[in-house]
Design an enzyme around this catalytic site. Structure first.
Site, short mmCIF file in Angstrom:
data_model
loop_
_atom_site.label_atom_id
_atom_site.label_comp_id
_atom_site.label_asym_id
_atom_site.label_seq_id
_atom_site.Cartn_x
_atom_site.Cartn_y
_atom_site.Cartn_z
N PHE A 102 -2.17 39.97 -19.40
CA PHE A 102 -1.73 39.63 -18.21
C PHE A 102 -2.19 38.30 -18.25
O PHE A 102 -2.80 38.04 -17.92
CB PHE A 102 -2.56 40.24 -16.87
CG PHE A 102 -2.11 40.08 -15.25
CD1 PHE A 102 -1.14 40.90 -15.37
CD2 PHE A 102 -2.50 39.21 -14.50
CE1 PHE A 102 -0.21 40.21 -14.02
CE2 PHE A 102 -2.14 39.08 -13.28
CZ PHE A 102 -0.95 39.32 -13.03
N ASP A 173 -10.18 44.74 -20.67
CA ASP A 173 -9.49 44.59 -19.06
C ASP A 173 -8.87 45.41 -18.66
O ASP A 173 -8.25 46.58 -19.86
CB ASP A 173 -8.70 43.06 -19.16
CG ASP A 173 -7.99 43.06 -18.13
OD1 ASP A 173 -8.14 43.45 -16.62
OD2 ASP A 173 -7.10 42.34 -17.78
N TYR A 198 -8.04 47.25 -6.88
CA TYR A 198 -7.09 46.99 -6.06
C TYR A 198 -5.50 47.87 -6.45
O TYR A 198 -5.29 48.20 -5.81
CB TYR A 198 -6.41 45.79 -5.22
CG TYR A 198 -6.57 44.91 -6.17
CD1 TYR A 198 -5.25 44.20 -6.74
CD2 TYR A 198 -7.18 43.93 -6.29
CE1 TYR A 198 -4.99 43.36 -7.75
CE2 TYR A 198 -7.16 42.75 -6.89
CZ TYR A 198 -6.04 42.22 -8.40
OH TYR A 198 -5.50 41.68 -8.82
N LYS A 199 -5.38 48.08 -7.31
CA LYS A 199 -4.68 48.91 -8.38
C LYS A 199 -4.57 50.89 -7.41
O LYS A 199 -4.84 50.77 -6.53
CB LYS A 199 -4.36 48.67 -9.61
CG LYS A 199 -4.07 47.39 -9.14
CD LYS A 199 -3.82 46.81 -11.17
CE LYS A 199 -3.57 45.62 -11.65
NZ LYS A 199 -2.34 45.24 -10.92
N ARG A 345 9.07 48.22 -12.63
CA ARG A 345 8.59 48.72 -13.55
C ARG A 345 7.92 50.35 -12.17
O ARG A 345 8.31 50.02 -11.02
CB ARG A 345 7.23 48.08 -13.04
CG ARG A 345 5.93 47.93 -13.20
CD ARG A 345 5.02 47.13 -13.69
NE ARG A 345 4.68 46.52 -12.67
CZ ARG A 345 3.46 46.15 -12.31
NH1 ARG A 345 3.01 45.61 -13.49
NH2 ARG A 345 2.84 45.46 -10.80
#
Lengths: 386, 386
Positions: A102, A173, A198-199, A345
């Site tokens: 990312f 990560d 938060y995912k 996605r």
């Protein structure tokens, strides 16, 4: 809590709100901040919350108790991790990552390198070339396990072993892993890991990040971000920093108590979740989605790995007009997202998505494609990305 | 919102909860996170919130619109500010501060220096010696305007001018200033300022911090913490960092949306507050407190400046058994706090404290002292500091 009629395939970006959260947070505000005020730090356990919540996350990523602490953002935790890794290998000058990481991870390293100004190099190779690129020049290997665009998954144990064979420090990560796939962090033997909540963990927008340090290193790791809550005795107000014991030293400033409290309530829902069962359900949903999309919409090209064992909990398709198509699909109340330049996605989260949702999602995607809804100028105009 | 019967003189540590916050946050949860999910970033304005809220803070510290951005913790913002200041003076190696600075500011600089490992020095002098210690060796002068222990206030304009006369960059920490005293940040001409919002601004435990960069520098300042939300085009997901325009580049990772939302509601209460009137009311309360305490409790020694013009919005007294005395006073429902080694600290916040509260506080303090309540073992035992 999901709006009526919506199929939400974007839990890999922002998880929905667990129904317990509003009442929980309302109680926290009234009974803790409102009633206890400053006493809340002790009486409501705010001070210990970053490690208490860290243990809840740790259980989901294969980290032993006391090895994970919450705080800040993932960007900050990446910086902490890389800076600490460089201190462990002072004679080396390369941080190795891949182009599937990312971007903020790469940006934070660029910022660190620019700040250090001592000839450090961020070397970025294609994901499939990482293993071969780990040399004895490399101080830190920094990778995101699950590629945010394609869902392609690195083999944590194998790459960590390769890093160690070359004397490099491994930093993972787990942003797209925690709560999505079973992770055996301790088993991988990696020195450090970071991630967000938060995912798949449904901690809410801006929920705090986490950092893990392997227990044998936690008492010697050097915190670049040496804030007072990582001090061995914060309330002595000494003039010099002395790192606290263990993972506590990776704390920095005052934790975001409200976000932490919402996250803690959200994480309690995972007490009874079996990660292997969750993984099996996720793969079943993904396989169903791929099969139906490929059968009905030949214009979409699968860019995720076909082998579910090397794919996280998302499926991505490439389409030339992917941006507009995703906007059109969102207008049909199927929420996925778009990643430049042409990736559509879709995240699969079995805690709240089932086979029926997948069927609806595909039906509406078929409609978007068959009726060329993506050709509508209102969807083609790029505004802010959702 | 204050518990019945409590006199809360600790708003300089954690401000009480504005009554609007629970309903506001409940609405945010249900209508934004719950109903909009990922769309909230645009539809609910989460993406712009750090600068929108920054402007609300800016108005209270004399900063022009668009020069303040919210995020992270004060510790992180200190690190950003000092790292950026060092880049502005690459040939210099000294960061100057004083022993009255809040320790985390000093610790963060120690961590930065250790990370840089290039002969940087944190030079710390007594507060009254700062002006004389600013030399041409100094890259950055980093000071907290109001001393967290004594309330002693630096003259921002004068010290900034002295820093500039020696070619140093000035960074102010306004943790104990914002919402407490009128601040003319633009008028001081300082390059940068940082601060927190959970004290006088009542943003709640762990509310986000702020950073100000003087507008003429905002397009060239180098962000050490170069996160994706400070990128010029975060949603391009480019592989390399390119700083955004102006203050946006001081953003790092995903902002804590819930904390930010609570803070925004709290800050709206300041729309009609005149800072000069607030300051006058604060001084009147402090003068009343000092006069009554000195008249009735000779055992307490004033350690705050006697001149209200060089004192922030708090009053501190020294007492050998200050820790136990403060615990005993808290048991009487008068909430102040203790700072090692012997300081009893009282904050005065006219938005919710009045002359009647001050009288009650003094009466109960007299009782603690006259009856030697501090001599009770239960108050003398040092546990966690409140």
């Amino acid at each position: 809590m999901l709006p009526e009629g919506m199929v939400y395939l974007d839990g890999n970006s922002l998880g929905p709100m667990p129904k317990v959260v509003p009442d929980h947070l309302s109680g926290m505000l009234t009974d803790e901040w409102g009633a206890l005020l400053i006493k809340g730090w002790n009486a409501a356990g705010w001070m210990e919350q970053p490690t208490r919540v860290g243990d809840l996350v740790g259980r989901l990523i294969g980290a032993p108790g006391g090895s994970v602490v919450m705080g800040d953002t993932l960007s900050i935790k990446v910086y902490q991790g890389v800076a600490a890794g460089l201190k462990m290998r002072p004679e080396r000058r390369v941080i190795l990552s891949d182009t599937g990481n990312f971007p903020t991870d790469l940006y934070m390293v660029e910022g660190l390198i620019n700040t250090l100004d001592q000839g450090y190099e961020l070397r970025t190779v294609a994901p499939e070339e990482v293993a071969g690129a780990i040399t004895q020049e490399v101080a830190v290997v920094m990778l995101t396990q699950v590629d945010y665009r394609t869902g392609r998954m690195h083999d944590m144990a194998a790459i960590t072993a390769q890093a160690h064979a070359q004397g490099a420090v491994m930093l993972w990560d787990l942003a797209h892993s925690a709560g999505a796939v079973p992770v055996d962090l301790a088993g991988s033997n990696a020195e450090m890991a970071v991630g967000c909540t938060y995912k798949y963990l449904n901690g809410g927008p801006g929920a705090p990040a986490f950092i893990y340090v392997r227990p044998d290193l936690a008492d010697t790791v050097e915190p670049a971000l040496s804030g007072w809550l990582g001090h061995s005795a914060p309330f002595d107000f000494a003039l010099h920093y002395a790192p606290g014991g263990g993972i506590e030293r990776m704390r920095v400033g005052t934790p975001p108590v409200m976000q932490m409290s919402a996250l803690e309530a959200a994480l309690r829902l995972w007490d009874d979740v079996d990660m292997d069962a969750l993984r099996a359900a996720s793969i079943a949903l993904q396989e169903q989605f791929i099969e139906e999309v490929e059968a009905r919409i030949p214009a979409l090209d699968l860019v995720s790995p076909r082998d579910p064992n090397v794919r996280g909990s998302q499926v991505s398709f490439r389409f030339e007009h992917g941006y507009a198509a995703m906007q059109a699909l969102i207008a049909q109340d199927v929420i996925g997202d778009f990643r430049a330049p042409d990736i559509m996605r879709f995240g699969f989260t079995p805690l709240y998505i089932d086979a029926h949702d997948v069927r609806i999602a595909v039906d509406r995607l078929v409609k978007v494609m068959d009726e060329k809804l993506w050709d509508d100028p209102k969807y083609r105009m790029r505004g802010r990305v959702t």
